[in-house]
Design a protein around this motif. Sequence first.
Motif, PDB file in Angstrom:
ATOM      1  N   THR A 354       0.853  -1.188   0.000  1.00 40.87           N
ATOM      2  CA  THR A 354       0.000   0.000   0.000  1.00 40.87           C
ATOM      3  C   THR A 354       0.890   1.240   0.000  1.00 40.87           C
ATOM      4  O   THR A 354       1.971   1.227   0.601  1.00 40.87           O
ATOM      5  CB  THR A 354      -0.939   0.047   1.218  1.00 40.87           C
ATOM      6  OG1 THR A 354      -0.144   0.008   2.410  1.00 40.87           O
ATOM      7  CG2 THR A 354      -1.919  -1.111   1.202  1.00 40.87           C
ATOM      8  N   ASN A 358      -3.256   3.671  -0.471  1.00 43.92           N
ATOM      9  CA  ASN A 358      -3.743   3.212  -1.759  1.00 43.92           C
ATOM     10  C   ASN A 358      -3.162   1.828  -2.086  1.00 43.92           C
ATOM     11  O   ASN A 358      -1.946   1.623  -1.975  1.00 43.92           O
ATOM     12  CB  ASN A 358      -3.323   4.187  -2.864  1.00 43.92           C
ATOM     13  CG  ASN A 358      -3.835   5.594  -2.610  1.00 43.92           C
ATOM     14  OD1 ASN A 358      -5.031   5.812  -2.502  1.00 43.92           O
ATOM     15  ND2 ASN A 358      -2.916   6.551  -2.512  1.00 43.92           N
ATOM     16  N   TYR A 396      -5.899   4.446  -7.416  1.00 43.88           N
ATOM     17  CA  TYR A 396      -6.249   5.720  -6.764  1.00 43.88           C
ATOM     18  C   TYR A 396      -7.427   6.362  -7.495  1.00 43.88           C
ATOM     19  O   TYR A 396      -7.394   6.537  -8.726  1.00 43.88           O
ATOM     20  CB  TYR A 396      -5.034   6.661  -6.769  1.00 43.88           C
ATOM     21  CG  TYR A 396      -5.299   8.046  -6.238  1.00 43.88           C
ATOM     22  CD1 TYR A 396      -5.447   8.258  -4.863  1.00 43.88           C
ATOM     23  CD2 TYR A 396      -5.414   9.126  -7.100  1.00 43.88           C
ATOM     24  CE1 TYR A 396      -5.694   9.535  -4.370  1.00 43.88           C
ATOM     25  CE2 TYR A 396      -5.650  10.401  -6.605  1.00 43.88           C
ATOM     26  CZ  TYR A 396      -5.802  10.601  -5.244  1.00 43.88           C
ATOM     27  OH  TYR A 396      -6.049  11.863  -4.764  1.00 43.88           O
TER      28      TYR A 396
END
Length: 493
Positions: A354, A358, A396
Amino acid sequence: MYTPIYYSRLTVFLTLLLIAGCSRNPVTGKREISLMSTEQEIAIGKESHPSVVATMGLYEDKRLQTFMNEKGKAMAKVSHRPDLPYQFYIVDSPIVNAFAVPGGYVYFTRGILAHFNNEAEFAGVLGHEIGHITAKHAARSQKSQLLSTLALIGGAVLAPEVVGQNIEALQQGLGLLSLKYSRDHESESDKLGVEYSSKIGYDAHQMADFFGTLKRLSDKSGQAVPQFMSTHPDPGNRYTRVHELAKDYQAKNPASYQVDRDQYLQLINGIMYGEDPRQGFVEKGYFYHPELRFQFPVPNSWESQNSPSQFQMAAKDGKSAMILMLAKGNSLDEAAQNLVKELSLNVLENAKTTINGNPAYVLISRQQQPQDQQQQQPQQQDPKAALQIGTWLIQYNNAIYALHGLAANANFNSSFNTFKQVAENFRSLSDPDKLNRKAERVFVKSSPRDGSFREVITALGMPANRVEEAGILNGLKADDRVKRGTLIKVINR
């Protein structure tokens, strides 16, 4: 094993091929080898146009587009190839440039339109670009490349041991020959620009003056290259030559030639200037994208270039670079699979992670040579020179972004920490100042007084450190005299 009879037949075949490809050039009137028919030219234009639009985008301005279409069609009628389906477009780029694609496609950037100071300058450059099309420069360049290749192959057949030892020098020599062809084409298009713009009533001396503007832009950027290594003649030399061409044409064809300065300036009043911040911009070591609402750092002293389809940045030594683009796929796994397939990647490492909340996928890969190239050139593969890629796929805001870090295998480890630092600082953008940043535009104002250009542009609100920039934009020097009421271009938000 090839025999002398084989070479004889090959020579006859190539000779017949070249004879069959001969046609009369519409500009020069001479018969020459043509490997591209009119239909092929038109097809190339149609195929290329979507890529141009995807890469640069179109700039929407109905008044400017109508003006460009009107002048373009008028010029096409007086050109050497009036029957081509000409099309004219304004592309959304701040770069000062214009270019043409075979088949009648002509493109002007908003950057060059902002730098013209009258209709005659515009018409001269329009004629130059149409000249590239009418003189079939793309087809003639293709011919020169084929003949150069045939010459190289012929040399290898006749004396392979000599060519083998000097192949690099020969290729460099052929490259310089191609540059010469290109400079000749540019000079020929300058002459056609004078002719075509004059035929629709404009003063071609103004075209020469615009080369003075290009010279100043080149000097200011510090990116001028020696004339003998440039595909374009030096702007200073073109300034002198085009003035001579215009003087000769007007002496032979006396008429009242127009400049139309004020009309043109009113036409571009409000045109966007410089980068469009909505498409992303670099400021104080960061790249910000207000429209997509993200940001990430740009390494110190790296140079960057932005376009609607991707953002590129690279170290000045050329040993490492990074590219941001949209990835194809509805999930990280799908995007990774598509990437590996499309780029022929040999994945060395991969992991899910991550990045600032995200979901992300990291791949370390090498780009593989196609199988046929591996078989043909095994001795030329250098493991140290092989391209190695670090890719961060970041999910994203309902999109997947691919951030690639590229370096030769020998330099990849030393560059990896820089790539990682950039990728791991990809994050959402919430700063109102960045999100609401407006583009600069060119506004046309009347001079409030008599005085030097420096005095007038300062009185109109331009800061002292942008006087030279504004001078280039207006085609004026700091000490040039300006009368009260003269229209002047200023830069503002």
